[in-house]
Scaffold this active site. Structure first.
Site, PDB file in Angstrom:
ATOM      1  N   ASP A  30      -0.309  23.777  96.606  1.00  0.00           N
ATOM      2  CA  ASP A  30      -0.787  22.670  97.293  1.00  0.00           C
ATOM      3  C   ASP A  30      -2.281  22.646  97.327  1.00  0.00           C
ATOM      4  O   ASP A  30      -2.790  23.647  97.887  1.00  0.00           O
ATOM      5  CB  ASP A  30      -0.053  22.230  98.739  1.00  0.00           C
ATOM      6  N   ILE A  31      -2.934  21.811  97.181  1.00  0.00           N
ATOM      7  CA  ILE A  31      -4.466  21.718  97.244  1.00  0.00           C
ATOM      8  C   ILE A  31      -4.842  21.667  98.612  1.00  0.00           C
ATOM      9  O   ILE A  31      -6.144  21.618  98.760  1.00  0.00           O
ATOM     10  CB  ILE A  31      -5.228  20.526  96.379  1.00  0.00           C
ATOM     11  N   ASN A  83       9.429  15.383 103.256  1.00  0.00           N
ATOM     12  CA  ASN A  83       8.899  14.220 103.623  1.00  0.00           C
ATOM     13  C   ASN A  83       9.465  12.756 103.006  1.00  0.00           C
ATOM     14  O   ASN A  83       9.173  12.981 101.815  1.00  0.00           O
ATOM     15  CB  ASN A  83       7.582  13.906 103.909  1.00  0.00           C
ATOM     16  N   GLY A  89       5.411  11.309 107.082  1.00  0.00           N
ATOM     17  CA  GLY A  89       4.309  11.933 106.716  1.00  0.00           C
ATOM     18  C   GLY A  89       4.143  12.294 105.307  1.00  0.00           C
ATOM     19  O   GLY A  89       3.420  12.809 104.651  1.00  0.00           O
ATOM     20  N   GLN A  90       5.229  11.497 104.285  1.00  0.00           N
ATOM     21  CA  GLN A  90       4.786  11.635 102.842  1.00  0.00           C
ATOM     22  C   GLN A  90       3.535  10.826 102.644  1.00  0.00           C
ATOM     23  O   GLN A  90       3.378   9.797 102.879  1.00  0.00           O
ATOM     24  CB  GLN A  90       6.073  10.926 102.435  1.00  0.00           C
ATOM     25  N   HIS A  96       9.052  15.507  96.235  1.00  0.00           N
ATOM     26  CA  HIS A  96       8.610  16.811  96.197  1.00  0.00           C
ATOM     27  C   HIS A  96       8.971  17.586  97.394  1.00  0.00           C
ATOM     28  O   HIS A  96       9.314  16.992  98.305  1.00  0.00           O
ATOM     29  CB  HIS A  96       7.242  17.034  96.081  1.00  0.00           C
ATOM     30  N   HIS A  98       8.200  20.742  99.973  1.00  0.00           N
ATOM     31  CA  HIS A  98       6.961  21.825 100.189  1.00  0.00           C
ATOM     32  C   HIS A  98       7.618  23.212 100.525  1.00  0.00           C
ATOM     33  O   HIS A  98       8.897  23.396 101.078  1.00  0.00           O
ATOM     34  CB  HIS A  98       6.382  21.503 101.577  1.00  0.00           C
TER      35      HIS A  98
END
Length: 107
Positions: A30-31, A83, A89-90, A96, A98
């Protein structure tokens, strides 16, 4: 979807380094990490969220991808989060998972 960032990443448009790649999914860091280790497991086929998933087999493959990421990175314990929807919170509307380990912040 032509404007979906995760579709572009999964399609190789940004040369994102993958931790794991199969014909069905990719996994990458994740960035904007929320933990010491924060990886996303993303199906190559676009689904806006878990609510739009019409293929239960891919969900099993994604969870298998979580396990592969943990093994590849030597994670003994980790947290998984999906999410679903803006209110949950998506932020990117491409399904995807996490994978978080270590100092987890605000998830």
């Amino acid at each position: 979807m032509t404007d979906c960032i995760f579709c572009k990443i999964a399609g190789g448009e940004f040369n994102t380094p993958f931790i794991v790649e199969t014909e069905d999914y990719v996994a990458f860091r994740d960035i904007n990490p929320k933990a010491d280790t924060h990886v996303l497991v993303v199906p190559k086929k676009h689904y806006d969220s878990l609510n739009e998933l019409d293929d239960e087999i891919i969900l099993g493959k994604l969870l298998g991808g979580v396990k592969r990421v943990a093994a590849e990175l030597g994670l003994k314990s980790y947290k998984t989060v999906i999410n679903t929807g803006k209110d949950a919170g998506q932020e990117v509307f491409h399904l995807h998972i996490h994978v978080l380990s270590g100092n987890i912040k605000g998830v």
